[in-house]
Design an enzyme around this catalytic site. Structure first.
Site, short mmCIF file in Angstrom:
data_model
loop_
_atom_site.label_atom_id
_atom_site.label_comp_id
_atom_site.label_asym_id
_atom_site.label_seq_id
_atom_site.Cartn_x
_atom_site.Cartn_y
_atom_site.Cartn_z
N ARG A 1 0.86 -1.18 0.00
CA ARG A 1 0.00 0.00 0.00
C ARG A 1 0.90 1.23 0.00
O ARG A 1 2.11 1.14 0.09
CB ARG A 1 -0.97 0.01 1.18
CG ARG A 1 -0.51 -0.56 2.54
CD ARG A 1 0.64 0.12 3.18
NE ARG A 1 0.38 1.56 3.29
CZ ARG A 1 1.32 2.45 3.47
NH1 ARG A 1 2.58 2.09 3.54
NH2 ARG A 1 1.00 3.71 3.57
N GLY A 2 0.23 2.38 -0.18
CA GLY A 2 1.01 3.61 -0.31
C GLY A 2 1.11 3.94 -1.79
O GLY A 2 1.57 3.10 -2.57
N ALA A 3 0.72 5.14 -2.18
CA ALA A 3 0.57 5.44 -3.60
C ALA A 3 1.75 5.01 -4.49
O ALA A 3 1.56 4.25 -5.44
CB ALA A 3 0.28 6.94 -3.77
N ARG B 1 -7.72 -0.58 -6.66
CA ARG B 1 -8.11 0.48 -5.71
C ARG B 1 -8.32 1.74 -6.53
O ARG B 1 -7.64 1.96 -7.54
CB ARG B 1 -7.05 0.72 -4.62
CG ARG B 1 -6.87 -0.43 -3.64
CD ARG B 1 -5.84 -0.11 -2.57
NE ARG B 1 -6.37 0.80 -1.54
CZ ARG B 1 -5.61 1.36 -0.59
NH1 ARG B 1 -4.31 1.15 -0.57
NH2 ARG B 1 -6.16 2.15 0.32
N GLN C 1 -1.92 2.58 9.95
CA GLN C 1 -0.65 2.64 9.22
C GLN C 1 0.40 3.45 9.99
O GLN C 1 1.60 3.19 9.88
CB GLN C 1 -0.83 3.27 7.83
CG GLN C 1 -1.60 2.40 6.84
CD GLN C 1 -3.07 2.70 6.78
OE1 GLN C 1 -3.68 3.06 7.80
NE2 GLN C 1 -3.70 2.55 5.62
N ASP D 1 -2.29 10.75 -2.09
CA ASP D 1 -2.64 9.72 -3.07
C ASP D 1 -3.04 10.34 -4.39
O ASP D 1 -2.98 9.68 -5.43
CB ASP D 1 -3.76 8.85 -2.51
CG ASP D 1 -3.26 8.09 -1.29
OD1 ASP D 1 -3.25 8.69 -0.19
OD2 ASP D 1 -2.83 6.94 -1.43
N ASN E 1 -5.82 12.28 0.63
CA ASN E 1 -4.86 11.52 1.42
C ASN E 1 -5.65 10.71 2.43
O ASN E 1 -6.88 10.78 2.51
CB ASN E 1 -3.86 12.46 2.10
CG ASN E 1 -2.64 11.72 2.62
OD1 ASN E 1 -2.02 10.94 1.90
ND2 ASN E 1 -2.31 11.94 3.88
N LYS E 2 -4.94 9.92 3.22
CA LYS E 2 -5.59 9.05 4.21
C LYS E 2 -6.63 9.78 5.04
O LYS E 2 -6.41 10.92 5.45
CB LYS E 2 -4.51 8.45 5.11
CG LYS E 2 -4.99 7.49 6.16
CD LYS E 2 -5.82 6.34 5.59
CE LYS E 2 -5.10 5.69 4.45
NZ LYS E 2 -6.00 4.94 3.54
C1 LIG Z 1 3.60 8.12 0.01
S1 LIG Z 1 1.97 8.53 0.17
C2 LIG Z 1 1.23 7.10 0.85
C3 LIG Z 1 -0.24 7.35 1.12
O1 LIG Z 1 -0.96 6.12 0.94
C4 LIG Z 1 -1.63 5.83 2.15
O2 LIG Z 1 -2.85 5.19 1.93
P1 LIG Z 1 -2.91 3.55 1.99
O3 LIG Z 1 -2.08 3.13 3.17
O4 LIG Z 1 -4.39 3.27 2.17
O5 LIG Z 1 -2.37 3.08 0.66
C5 LIG Z 1 -1.83 7.17 2.79
O6 LIG Z 1 -2.87 7.89 2.17
C6 LIG Z 1 -0.49 7.79 2.54
O7 LIG Z 1 -0.42 9.15 2.72
#
Ligand SMILES: CSC[C@H]1O[C@H](OP(=O)(O)O)[C@H](O)[C@@H]1O
Length: 347
Positions: free
Chosen positions: A51-53, A94, A201, A242, A252-253
């Site tokens: 996960r993570g963009a 996603r 996270q 994101d 973002n989250k």
């Molecule tokens: C480097 S930005 C990562 C970004 O992704 C996370 O979401 P997820 O864990 O659901 O993929 C979160 O929004 C972070 O800021």
């Protein structure tokens, strides 16, 4: 899919296989998944094992190679048709992080550029482009960190949300990049990491990776951010993203928007770390960014323990949108920009 225990970056191409660090098992277990199909990549993205963009984009590009490497195609045209079908499938994993679509589009564009070459040459080009995406991301993140450091001073307290870290990128992270670079320089930045409900996270990943790196990190519950700011412990907020819309709104989250409102109320600068791969000038405003809704169980059965009544109604958006008005600056690998001028970031 097989597993083993080995500590390393979230995504790694090794030999002829894709290795993914299963982030749902961190911080207690370090489990590496050996991924062999596009379907396994789709599932790993959907279930937050990766996960993570930026990491999602990297995994999807490798997944595209895994999805076409054994396909038979009579010629380049037939191959491109199959490639697009596999890309369309991976794009459904996603909806919010634009890096997923950016990476798939970049691979497709590379194959268009290769023209009418033999199919085995085109297959190799897909892998080559996926490797380039990962290689470039590490340098992009370091540069974002260098740019963010120009806004910070030794000894500052900085709050971050979710995990915009090394575990979400090829290295350094985006919002966390200055923390790693500051340590290299002998600075002492004090990081406050929001736990980031419901999937935690921040607690499970940001606290883990910064602690492993010897960076001064303090874990707080999301509902403590206001007090920490009021007590003067925080001089800046840095988050990842994101997707950045053309008007500077930022997805973002979930919880990021609330942190931005708190920062504004306390006169604290709010910075967004954004690689160009996360900037989507085709999306005019944050209102058009698709916000993923995730399963109710992430809230009612947090980490496997039931914490809410059976059958309770749940709303579980995984992201929110912070309006440009709440953002002090968006920091990319090309510089520091006012949110409403983010269109200038792309050369
Ligand atoms: C480097 S930005 C990562 C970004 O992704 C996370 O979401 P997820 O864990 O659901 O993929 C979160 O929004 C972070 O800021």
């Amino acid at each position: 899919m097989t597993t083993s225990s080995e500590v390393f970056a979230p995504v790694k191409w090794e030999g002829d296989a894709l290795l993914l660090l299963d982030q749902t098992r961190l911080p207690v277990e370090t489990i590496v998944l050996t991924i062999e199909t596009a379907e396994e990549v789709w599932a790993a993205i959907r279930h937050l094992q990766v996960r993570g963009a930026p990491a999602i984009g990297m995994a999807a590009a490798y997944g595209l190679y895994l999805g076409i490497r054994q396909l038979e195609a009579a010629d380049a045209g037939a191959f491109r048709e199959l490639l697009h079908q596999r890309a369309d499938y991976l794009a459904t994993a996603r909806p919010t992080a634009v890096n997923l679509f950016w990476a798939l589009d970049r691979v497709k564009a590379r194959i268009d550029q290769e023209g009418e070459k033999p199919v085995d040459v085109l297959k190799a080009a897909v892998l080559d482009e996926a490797l380039a995406i990962q290689r470039e991301d590490a340098e992009v993140c370091r540069t974002i960190g260098e740019n963010l450091l120009t806004l910070l001073n030794d000894g500052m307290g900085i709050l971050t949300h979710c995990n915009p870290g090394a575990l979400a990128t090829a290295a350094y992270g985006t919002a966390t990049a200055p923390f790693y670079l500051a340590k290299e320089r002998g600075w002492n930045l004090k990081v406050y990491a929001d736990e980031t409900r419901p999937v935690l996270q921040g607690a499970r990943l940001t606290a883990y990776e910064l602690q492993q790196a010897g960076i001064d990190v303090t874990l707080i519950c999301d509902n403590m951010a206001a007090m920490v700011m009021a007590q003067g412990k925080v001089q800046a907020v840095i988050v990842g993203t994101d997707r950045v819309a053309a008007n500077g709104d930022v997805a973002n989250k979930i919880g990021t928007y609330g942190v931005a409102v708190l920062a504004k109320a306390h006169g604290i600068p709010f910075y967004v770390a954004a690689p160009l791969s996360s900037i989507d000038l085709e999306t005019a405003t944050g209102a058009e960014i698709p916000i993923e809704e995730r399963p109710a169980e992430e809230i009612t059965h947090g980490l496997g323990k039931q914490v809410a009544p059976d059958g309770i109604q749940v709303y579980n958006p995984a992201f929110d949108v912070t309006p440009a008005a709440y953002i002090t600056a968006i920091v990319t690998e090309t510089g520091i920009f006012k949110p409403e001028e983010i269109g200038k970031a792309k050369p």
